[in-house]
Scaffold this motif. Structure first.
Motif, PDB file in Angstrom:
ATOM      1  N   PRO A   1       7.795   0.825  10.615  1.00 43.84           N
ATOM      2  CA  PRO A   1       8.300  -0.402   9.752  1.00 43.84           C
ATOM      3  C   PRO A   1       8.392  -1.509  10.435  1.00 43.84           C
ATOM      4  CG  PRO A   1      10.226   1.183  10.019  1.00 43.84           C
ATOM      5  CD  PRO A   1       8.972   1.607  10.729  1.00 43.84           C
ATOM      6  N   ARG A   2       8.572  -1.694  12.115  1.00 40.93           N
ATOM      7  CA  ARG A   2       8.805  -2.846  12.594  1.00 40.93           C
ATOM      8  C   ARG A   2       7.602  -3.415  12.943  1.00 40.93           C
ATOM      9  NH1 ARG A   2      11.979   0.274  17.385  1.00 40.93           N
ATOM     10  NH2 ARG A   2      10.097   1.507  16.891  1.00 40.93           N
ATOM     11  N   SER A   3       6.099  -2.825  12.562  1.00 38.36           N
ATOM     12  CA  SER A   3       5.064  -3.663  12.873  1.00 38.36           C
ATOM     13  C   SER A   3       4.205  -3.302  11.706  1.00 38.36           C
ATOM     14  CB  SER A   3       4.533  -3.018  14.169  1.00 38.36           C
ATOM     15  OG  SER A   3       4.387  -1.576  14.104  1.00 38.36           O
ATOM     16  N   LYS A   4       2.902  -3.179  11.760  1.00 36.23           N
ATOM     17  CA  LYS A   4       2.136  -3.084  10.575  1.00 36.23           C
ATOM     18  C   LYS A   4       0.543  -2.549  11.064  1.00 36.23           C
ATOM     19  CE  LYS A   4       0.809  -5.266   6.244  1.00 36.23           C
ATOM     20  NZ  LYS A   4      -0.307  -4.410   6.195  1.00 36.23           N
ATOM     21  N   LEU A   5       0.148  -1.691  10.311  1.00 40.92           N
ATOM     22  CA  LEU A   5      -1.209  -1.134  10.958  1.00 40.92           C
ATOM     23  C   LEU A   5      -2.237  -2.259  10.435  1.00 40.92           C
ATOM     24  CD1 LEU A   5      -1.221   2.533   9.700  1.00 40.92           C
ATOM     25  CD2 LEU A   5      -0.621   1.816  12.074  1.00 40.92           C
ATOM     26  N   GLU A   6      -3.487  -2.374  11.108  1.00 35.87           N
ATOM     27  CA  GLU A   6      -4.279  -3.370  10.821  1.00 35.87           C
ATOM     28  C   GLU A   6      -5.189  -3.190   9.622  1.00 35.87           C
ATOM     29  OE1 GLU A   6      -3.262  -3.548  15.221  1.00 35.87           O
ATOM     30  OE2 GLU A   6      -3.951  -1.796  14.048  1.00 35.87           O
ATOM     31  N   THR A   7      -5.759  -1.929   9.709  1.00 37.07           N
ATOM     32  CA  THR A   7      -6.631  -1.660   8.517  1.00 37.07           C
ATOM     33  C   THR A   7      -6.503  -0.328   7.770  1.00 37.07           C
ATOM     34  OG1 THR A   7      -8.128  -0.467   9.866  1.00 37.07           O
ATOM     35  CG2 THR A   7      -8.513  -2.950   9.560  1.00 37.07           C
ATOM     36  N   LEU A   8      -5.736   0.622   8.473  1.00 35.44           N
ATOM     37  CA  LEU A   8      -5.502   1.865   7.669  1.00 35.44           C
ATOM     38  C   LEU A   8      -4.429   2.060   6.870  1.00 35.44           C
ATOM     39  CD1 LEU A   8      -5.902   4.126  11.245  1.00 35.44           C
ATOM     40  CD2 LEU A   8      -7.488   3.774   9.291  1.00 35.44           C
ATOM     41  N   LYS A   9      -4.526   2.834   5.848  1.00 40.55           N
ATOM     42  CA  LYS A   9      -3.633   2.824   4.585  1.00 40.55           C
ATOM     43  C   LYS A   9      -2.580   3.977   5.431  1.00 40.55           C
ATOM     44  CE  LYS A   9      -5.830   0.871   0.913  1.00 40.55           C
ATOM     45  NZ  LYS A   9      -6.510   1.226  -0.410  1.00 40.55           N
ATOM     46  N   ASP A  10      -1.430   3.658   5.260  1.00 41.18           N
ATOM     47  CA  ASP A  10      -0.169   4.995   5.489  1.00 41.18           C
ATOM     48  C   ASP A  10       0.121   5.509   4.197  1.00 41.18           C
ATOM     49  OD1 ASP A  10       1.443   2.929   4.573  1.00 41.18           O
ATOM     50  OD2 ASP A  10       2.850   3.389   6.195  1.00 41.18           O
ATOM     51  N   ALA A  11       1.121   6.418   4.165  1.00 37.59           N
ATOM     52  CA  ALA A  11       1.562   6.867   3.181  1.00 37.59           C
ATOM     53  C   ALA A  11       2.156   5.870   2.074  1.00 37.59           C
ATOM     54  CB  ALA A  11       2.762   7.961   3.555  1.00 37.59           C
ATOM     55  N   VAL A  12       2.842   4.943   2.497  1.00 30.53           N
ATOM     56  CA  VAL A  12       3.660   3.748   2.060  1.00 30.53           C
ATOM     57  C   VAL A  12       2.581   3.093   1.025  1.00 30.53           C
ATOM     58  CG1 VAL A  12       4.960   1.793   1.807  1.00 30.53           C
ATOM     59  CG2 VAL A  12       5.452   3.783   3.147  1.00 30.53           C
ATOM     60  N   ASP A  13       1.374   2.731   1.757  1.00 35.38           N
ATOM     61  CA  ASP A  13       0.430   2.258   1.183  1.00 35.38           C
ATOM     62  C   ASP A  13      -0.223   2.953  -0.146  1.00 35.38           C
ATOM     63  OD1 ASP A  13       0.170  -0.231   2.708  1.00 35.38           O
ATOM     64  OD2 ASP A  13      -0.599   0.558   4.458  1.00 35.38           O
ATOM     65  N   VAL A  14      -0.416   4.214   0.143  1.00 34.09           N
ATOM     66  CA  VAL A  14      -1.189   4.982  -0.680  1.00 34.09           C
ATOM     67  C   VAL A  14      -0.101   5.070  -2.029  1.00 34.09           C
ATOM     68  CG1 VAL A  14      -1.956   7.470  -1.199  1.00 34.09           C
ATOM     69  CG2 VAL A  14      -2.408   6.387   1.000  1.00 34.09           C
ATOM     70  N   THR A  15       1.298   5.462  -1.626  1.00 35.89           N
ATOM     71  CA  THR A  15       2.089   5.590  -2.833  1.00 35.89           C
ATOM     72  C   THR A  15       2.135   4.191  -3.614  1.00 35.89           C
ATOM     73  OG1 THR A  15       3.600   6.989  -1.264  1.00 35.89           O
ATOM     74  CG2 THR A  15       4.434   5.791  -3.130  1.00 35.89           C
ATOM     75  N   VAL A  16       2.173   3.075  -3.083  1.00 35.09           N
ATOM     76  CA  VAL A  16       2.280   1.774  -3.910  1.00 35.09           C
ATOM     77  C   VAL A  16       1.107   1.761  -4.772  1.00 35.09           C
ATOM     78  CG1 VAL A  16       2.556  -0.557  -3.947  1.00 35.09           C
ATOM     79  CG2 VAL A  16       4.008   0.695  -2.122  1.00 35.09           C
ATOM     80  N   GLU A  17      -0.032   2.143  -4.202  1.00 35.03           N
ATOM     81  CA  GLU A  17      -1.047   1.939  -5.016  1.00 35.03           C
ATOM     82  C   GLU A  17      -1.096   2.804  -6.137  1.00 35.03           C
ATOM     83  OE1 GLU A  17      -5.482   3.355  -3.807  1.00 35.03           O
ATOM     84  OE2 GLU A  17      -5.207   1.338  -2.776  1.00 35.03           O
ATOM     85  N   ALA A  18      -0.768   4.042  -5.737  1.00 33.10           N
ATOM     86  CA  ALA A  18      -0.675   4.974  -7.170  1.00 33.10           C
ATOM     87  C   ALA A  18       0.361   4.528  -8.173  1.00 33.10           C
ATOM     88  CB  ALA A  18      -0.229   6.357  -6.551  1.00 33.10           C
ATOM     89  N   VAL A  19       1.684   4.057  -7.550  1.00 34.60           N
ATOM     90  CA  VAL A  19       2.523   3.623  -8.390  1.00 34.60           C
ATOM     91  C   VAL A  19       2.069   2.344  -9.492  1.00 34.60           C
ATOM     92  CG1 VAL A  19       4.959   2.404  -8.711  1.00 34.60           C
ATOM     93  CG2 VAL A  19       4.498   4.330  -7.082  1.00 34.60           C
ATOM     94  N   ILE A  20       1.356   1.483  -8.672  1.00 31.61           N
ATOM     95  CA  ILE A  20       0.788   0.286  -9.523  1.00 31.61           C
ATOM     96  C   ILE A  20      -0.294   1.011 -10.536  1.00 31.61           C
ATOM     97  CG2 ILE A  20      -0.733  -1.641  -9.352  1.00 31.61           C
ATOM     98  CD1 ILE A  20       0.646  -2.270  -6.690  1.00 31.61           C
ATOM     99  N   GLY A  21      -0.705   1.962 -10.275  1.00 28.72           N
ATOM    100  CA  GLY A  21      -1.907   2.449 -11.183  1.00 28.72           C
ATOM    101  C   GLY A  21      -1.244   3.191 -12.223  1.00 28.72           C
ATOM    102  N   ARG A  22      -0.061   4.060 -12.114  1.00 30.32           N
ATOM    103  CA  ARG A  22       0.583   4.300 -13.244  1.00 30.32           C
ATOM    104  C   ARG A  22       1.155   3.417 -13.977  1.00 30.32           C
ATOM    105  NH1 ARG A  22       6.071   6.378 -14.140  1.00 30.32           N
ATOM    106  NH2 ARG A  22       5.755   8.130 -15.550  1.00 30.32           N
ATOM    107  N   VAL A  23       1.812   2.288 -13.417  1.00 25.89           N
ATOM    108  CA  VAL A  23       2.560   1.129 -14.291  1.00 25.89           C
ATOM    109  C   VAL A  23       1.473   0.534 -14.987  1.00 25.89           C
ATOM    110  CG1 VAL A  23       3.731  -1.050 -14.295  1.00 25.89           C
ATOM    111  CG2 VAL A  23       4.362   0.810 -12.614  1.00 25.89           C
ATOM    112  N   ASN A  24       0.123   0.258 -14.478  1.00 24.28           N
ATOM    113  CA  ASN A  24      -0.857  -0.443 -15.200  1.00 24.28           C
ATOM    114  C   ASN A  24      -1.346   0.442 -16.689  1.00 24.28           C
ATOM    115  OD1 ASN A  24      -0.988  -2.509 -13.449  1.00 24.28           O
ATOM    116  ND2 ASN A  24      -2.680  -1.500 -12.653  1.00 24.28           N
ATOM    117  N   LYS A  25      -1.071   1.949 -16.494  1.00 28.15           N
ATOM    118  CA  LYS A  25      -1.366   2.545 -17.573  1.00 28.15           C
ATOM    119  C   LYS A  25      -0.410   2.632 -18.603  1.00 28.15           C
ATOM    120  CE  LYS A  25      -2.529   7.424 -18.681  1.00 28.15           C
ATOM    121  NZ  LYS A  25      -2.528   8.875 -18.222  1.00 28.15           N
ATOM    122  N   LEU A  26       0.683   2.510 -17.926  1.00 32.50           N
ATOM    123  CA  LEU A  26       2.060   2.481 -19.079  1.00 32.50           C
ATOM    124  C   LEU A  26       1.950   0.880 -19.868  1.00 32.50           C
ATOM    125  CD1 LEU A  26       4.812   3.932 -16.837  1.00 32.50           C
ATOM    126  CD2 LEU A  26       3.681   5.071 -18.927  1.00 32.50           C
TER     127      LEU A  26
END
Length: 546
Positions: free
Chosen positions: A497-522
Motif C-alpha cells: 500500500p506504500r506504492s502502486k503497481l503500474e499496469t497489473l490489477k491486484d485483489a483490491v482493484d478487482v474488488t472495487v471493480e466488482a463492488v462498483i458493478g454491483r452498485v450500478n446494478k442496484l
C-alpha cells in the motif's frame, strides 16, 4: 487634461506598447514631481485621484489590447504618459507607477504562450482523468478516529497471548520475512497476519486511481471502519458484555445514516470490510460469539467484504486472504511468476496442517493417506510445533508440489489455499464452500481449470484414494492447471500500500471493480422503481435481494 484624449484601445497594440507607455508615464510623473515638490499640499488629492483613474484605464487597456488582441509589430500611435497631468504627482503616486511597471515587466518576460499552454495542459489532464475515471470514482468517508485509528492504538490488547502491534508495521504488512534460505524473493515478502486485512485494504484504497472528494461523482463510497479489529478486541480474555461488543457497530450506523452521502442511495452505494470471517459478525443472542454487525438493517443495505462470507447471505462477499507476498512493482510479480513456472515439482501432492478434535473433520484421513503415500509430502503441524508458524516451512514444500490439499480450517476456508497458489501449487478442495461459493470475483468460474474437488463425504467414508484420483489427471492437463494457477497470482495479491503497481490489477482493484458493478446494478433497479428489496432474516433463511 481631458480623458477624451485617450483613444479607444485597438487589438493591434501589444505588451511592448503598454510597457513603453508606462515608462513614459513614469518619466513624466517624475519630472512633474520635481517641479511641484515644493508646492502646497492642496494639489495632492487631485493628483492621487488622477493616478487612480489612470491605473484603471491601464487595466482596461491591458485587458482589451494585450489579452484579446493578436500580437503585431506596428509602432505605437500614442503614449500613456499623455494621461498624466503636469500638476499631479507625489511620492505615493510615483511608487504606485513603479509597482505597476514591475508587474507589467514580469508579464512581458513570460513567453506569450506559457500561461496558455499550462492551462491547456491542465484542462487536458482533467479531461483525460475524467475519461478514465468516468463510472469508477470512489469517495472515502473521513471517519472519526474512534472507528479506525483508535482501534489500532489498542493493538497490544487484542489477544491476551501476543502483541499484534508488530503486524501493523509497513502499512499493515508486518515485518519483512527472513529469506536466508532463498524460499522467497528479497523484496515484497512480509510476515502478514491472515486476519490483518482491515488496515491493508484501507491503505490500498488511498492509492486507488480514481478517488474523488465530491461524493456526487462517486460510483461507490468506501467506509474505512476497522470492523475486524473492532470485534477481535472483545473475543478473548475480556469479559465484554453484548452491549460493549456491539457499541461501535451501532455508533457507526448512527454516524453514517446522518450523512448526506448516505441519503443519496440509502447506503446502497456504500461498502466496507472486515478482515475476519462473517461468522464473527452475525451473533443472534447475547451469549453467542462475536457481534451483531450483520444483523443491523443499515448494514444489510451496504456491500460488506470478508475473507469468508456466509453462504446464505447475499449482501456479503468474500475476498482473498492476505498472503505473504505484497509486490510494490509489476516487475516483482512477473519475476515471481517466472520463477514459479521454472520450479521442479517432485511431489504429486502435499498436506500441511494439523489434526482437529472435530469428529467431522477429514484431516485425520488426509494425514493418514498422505503419510502412507510415496507421492505425498506431509508437513504435520502439532499444537506445540512452531515450524508451521515459519512461512518458509510450508512455502518451500508447496513450491515443489503439483497439488496441495486444502480441507476446511477452523471455518470453511483457510489462508493456506492462497499461499499454495502463490507457490504455483494447484489447490485440492473438499467442499464447494471452501472456495467456489466464496471467491467468485477473484477465481475463475471454470473451477476445474485451476483446482480439484474431492467430496469430503467420500474421503470420510473411505471410498476414495487421493493418490489415485490425482494420478489419473493427465500430465499435460496438470501442467496447464499449474499455469492457470500461476496466472491468477496478480489478482490475488494485495500490493504494497506504500506504492502502486503500474499496469497489473491486484485483489483490491478487482474488488472495487466488482463492488462498483454491483452498485450500478442496484442503481438501475432503483431507477426502475424496484429498489433494494430486503426480506427479514429469520434463522438461516438469510437476506434475499433482487
Amino acid at each position: 487634461m481631458r480623458f477624451s484624449r485617450l483613444p479607444s484601445p485597438k487589438p493591434e497594440h501589444t505588451k511592448s506598447q503598454a510597457y513603453t507607455a508606462l515608462q513614459g508615464l513614469r518619466r513624466r510623473s517624475s519630472a512633474s514631481m520635481e517641479r511641484t515638490g515644493a508646492r502646497s499640499g492642496k494639489r495632492w488629492l487631485p493628483g492621487l485621484l488622477l493616478l487612480a483613474a489612470t491605473s484603471w484605464l491601464l487595466v482596461i487597456y491591458f485587458h482589451l489590447a494585450v489579452l484579446r488582441g493578436p500580437p503585431v509589430v506596428s509602432a505605437p500611435r500614442w503614449s500613456l504618459a499623455e494621461v498624466a497631468s503636469d500638476g499631479g504627482g507625489g511620492g505615493d503616486g510615483q511608487r504606485f507607477l513603479l509597482q505597476q511597471e514591475e508587474r507589467l515587466s514580469k508579464l512581458m518576460k513570460a513567453p506569450p504562450a506559457a500561461t496558455g499552454n499550462a492551462l491547456s495542459a491542465a484542462r487536458d489532464e482533467r479531461r483525460r482523468r475524467d475519461d478514465e475515471c468516468r463510472g469508477r470514482y470512489v469517495y472515502i468517508h473521513d471517519l472519526p478516529p474512534r472507528f479506525n485509528a483508535d482501534i489500532l492504538a489498542n493493538c497490544r490488547n487484542w489477544y491476551p497471548w501476543m502483541d499484534m502491534c508488530v503486524y501493523l508495521d509497513n502499512g499493515g504488512l508486518g515485518r519483512p520475512v527472513d529469506n536466508a534460505d532463498g524460499v522467497f524473493a528479497d523484496e515484497g515478502w512480509y510476515a502478514t497476519d491472515h486476519f490483518g486485512l482491515d488496515v491493508i485494504f484501507h491503505r490500498r484504497m488511498k492509492q486507488y486511481d480514481c478517488l474523488t472528494s465530491d461524493s456526487s461523482r462517486a460510483a461507490a463510497v468506501f467506509v474505512p471502519f476497522y470492523a475486524g479489529f473492532d470485534v477481535v478486541q472483545h473475543l478473548w480474555g475480556v469479559n465484554s458484555t453484548a452491549r460493549e461488543k456491539d457499541a461501535l457497530s451501532l455508533d457507526l450506523v448512527d454516524w453514517l445514516t446522518r450523512r448526506p452521502e448516505w441519503r443519496a442511495m440509502g447506503g446502497r452505494d456504500h461498502f466496507f470490510l472486515s478482515g475476519r470471517t462473517a461468522y464473527d459478525h452475525q451473533r443472534e443472542t447475547d451469549s453467542e460469539w462475536g457481534n451483531k454487525l450483520l444483523r443491523l438493517p443499515a448494514v444489510q443495505n451496504m456491500t460488506v467484504l470478508f475473507v469468508e462470507k456466509l453462504p446464505w447471505m447475499s449482501f456479503d462477499f468474500a475476498i482473498p486472504y492476505p498472503t505473504y507476498f505484497h509486490p510494490a512493482r509489476d516487475a516483482q510479480v512477473v519475476e515471481w511468476q517466472r520463477r514459479m513456472r521454472a520450479m521442479k515439482r517432485d511431489w504429486l501432492f502435499t498436506f500441511a496442517g494439523g489434526a482437529r478434535d472435530d469428529p467431522d473433520s477429514i484431516r485425520h484421513q488426509l494425514i493418514k493417506q498422505c503419510g502412507s503415500s510415496s507421492f505425498c509430502k506431509l508437513v504435520q503441524c502439532g499444537r506445540n510445533e512452531r515450524n508451521c508458524l515459519v512461512p518458509s516451512t510450508f512455502m518451500r514444500v508447496f513450491q515443489g508440489t503439483r497439488f496441495c490439499l486444502q480441507p476446511k480450517g477452523d471455518t470453511m476456508t483457510r489462508r493456506s489455499a492462497f499461499d499454495a497458489i502463490m507457490a504455483g501449487c494447484v489447490p485440492v478442495f473438499f467442499h464447494p464452500d471452501s472456495a467456489y461459493t466464496q471467491y467468485r470475483w477473484h477465481l475463475p468460474e471454470a473451477h476445474d481449470t485451476y483446482s480439484v474437488l474431492i467430496p469430503e463425504a467420500d474421503v470420510r467414508a473411505g471410498n476414495v484414494s487421493i493418490e489415485e484420483t490425482l494420478r489419473r489427471i493427465p500430465p499435460d492437463v496438470a501442467e496447464q492447471m499449474t499455469e492457470t494457477v500461476i496466472g491468477l497470482i496478480p489478482r490475488l495479491v494485495y500490493a504494497d500500500p506504500r506504492s502502486k503497481l503500474e499496469t497489473l490489477k491486484d485483489a483490491v482493484d478487482v474488488t472495487v471493480e466488482a463492488v462498483i458493478g454491483r452498485v450500478n446494478k442496484l442503481r438501475e433497479e432503483m431507477a426502475r422503481g424496484q429498489g433494494h428489496l430486503l426480506q427479514k432474516q429469520s434463522g438461516n433463511a438469510g437476506v434475499q435481494q433482487t
